[in-house]
Motif scaffolding. Structure first.
Motif, mmCIF file in Angstrom:
data_model
loop_
_atom_site.group_PDB
_atom_site.id
_atom_site.type_symbol
_atom_site.label_atom_id
_atom_site.label_comp_id
_atom_site.label_asym_id
_atom_site.label_seq_id
_atom_site.Cartn_x
_atom_site.Cartn_y
_atom_site.Cartn_z
ATOM 1 N N ASP A 62 0.829 -1.207 0.000
ATOM 2 C CA ASP A 62 0.000 0.000 0.000
ATOM 3 C C ASP A 62 0.864 1.258 0.000
ATOM 4 O O ASP A 62 0.579 2.233 -0.704
ATOM 5 C CB ASP A 62 -0.913 -0.015 1.226
ATOM 6 C CG ASP A 62 -1.836 1.186 1.268
ATOM 7 O OD1 ASP A 62 -2.768 1.242 0.444
ATOM 8 O OD2 ASP A 62 -1.623 2.079 2.112
ATOM 9 N N CYS A 73 -5.220 2.572 0.842
ATOM 10 C CA CYS A 73 -6.220 1.605 1.308
ATOM 11 C C CYS A 73 -5.835 1.203 2.728
ATOM 12 O O CYS A 73 -4.966 0.350 2.915
ATOM 13 C CB CYS A 73 -6.256 0.394 0.388
ATOM 14 S SG CYS A 73 -7.503 -0.843 0.849
ATOM 15 N N ARG A 91 -4.492 -5.821 -4.271
ATOM 16 C CA ARG A 91 -3.689 -4.628 -4.552
ATOM 17 C C ARG A 91 -2.399 -4.963 -5.296
ATOM 18 O O ARG A 91 -1.793 -4.091 -5.930
ATOM 19 C CB ARG A 91 -3.328 -3.914 -3.252
ATOM 20 C CG ARG A 91 -4.534 -3.486 -2.417
ATOM 21 C CD ARG A 91 -4.316 -2.112 -1.835
ATOM 22 N NE ARG A 91 -4.467 -1.068 -2.841
ATOM 23 C CZ ARG A 91 -4.060 0.195 -2.675
ATOM 24 N NH1 ARG A 91 -3.449 0.542 -1.567
ATOM 25 N NH2 ARG A 91 -4.250 1.098 -3.609
#
Length: 231
Positions: A62, A73, A91
């Motif tokens: 992230d 996120c 992700r």
């Protein structure tokens, strides 16, 4: 120069994105194949469980995405290992795209892959799973670690060292070399990544006295444990 590659015939020269993707896929399989994997302690990361380690990997993913313009996120503190893994898998492709666009540079490519692959090995040892015989991240991980060791040798005023494993040889530091360290890929990798004790490092296959070199294996984020944590 702090490291150089002599030969790596037959080694997987995959991209950083390919290596990072394989780490995610492998960890997902490991968690699915071992009941209660998330609660297992990780000897190489004291006070961390497998769930904590996956949280770390998800947070790094992230952080890299948001650093280069992606949407953040937040990682739920109460998320289970399976939930965290699901988030990381979702992700991950965005991070793969960034790594591919970066061209494999060590700033956010090779170093990120090395960290993720090192932790995949941490999880494997925690779950009693063998290291992989082939992996898209082996070469990139090794080259970051060899470079780090080479820089550490220079800081300690030590001459270069040759590192040998199956199908690959590197020079850490500058030539001419004054020692040779040999070992199987997993043993050598774990040694370079601070997962083997000084006694274990000294017991490896050396050409030359290992004692003067042991202090150089402490560098960056890596400090060898005082006692053996894995065989």
């Amino acid at each position: 120069m702090t490291s150089s590659r002599i030969r790596v015939p037959g080694w997987n020269t995959a991209t950083a994105a390919e290596g990072y993707r394989q780490v995610r896929e492998n960890i997902a399989i490991l968690v699915a194949d071992h009941a209660g994997a998330g609660e297992r302690a990780v000897p190489a990361c004291p006070q961390w469980t497998v769930r904590d380690l996956i949280a770390h990997l998800t947070e790094i993913c992230d952080r890299v995405i948001t650093r280069f313009g992606g949407e953040a996120c937040p990682i739920p503190e109460s998320a289970s290992a399976v939930e965290l893994l699901k988030l990381w898998l979702e992700r991950g492709p965005e991070a793969d795209t960034l790594l591919a666009a970066d061209g494999g540079g060590k700033s956010r490519g090779d170093i990120m892959v090395m960290d993720a692959f090192t932790h995949e090995l941490d999880i494997r040892y925690a779950l009693g799973a063998p290291p992989p015989e082939a992996h898209a991240a082996w070469l990139r991980g090794f080259e970051v670690l060899v470079s780090g060791l080479g820089a550490s040798l220079g800081r300690h005023g030590l001459p270069g060292m040759r590192l040998e494993t199956e199908g690959a040889t590197w020079i850490a530091g500058t030539e001419p070399v004054a020692a040779v360290l040999s070992g199987a890929p997993a043993d050598l990798y774990r040694t370079l990544a601070g997962r083997r004790s000084p006694a274990q490092i000294a017991a490896m296959d050396w050409l030359g006295d290992p004692e003067p070199w042991l202090r150089a294996f402490t560098w960056g984020p890596f400090t060898p444990p005082e006692a053996e944590i894995e065989r």
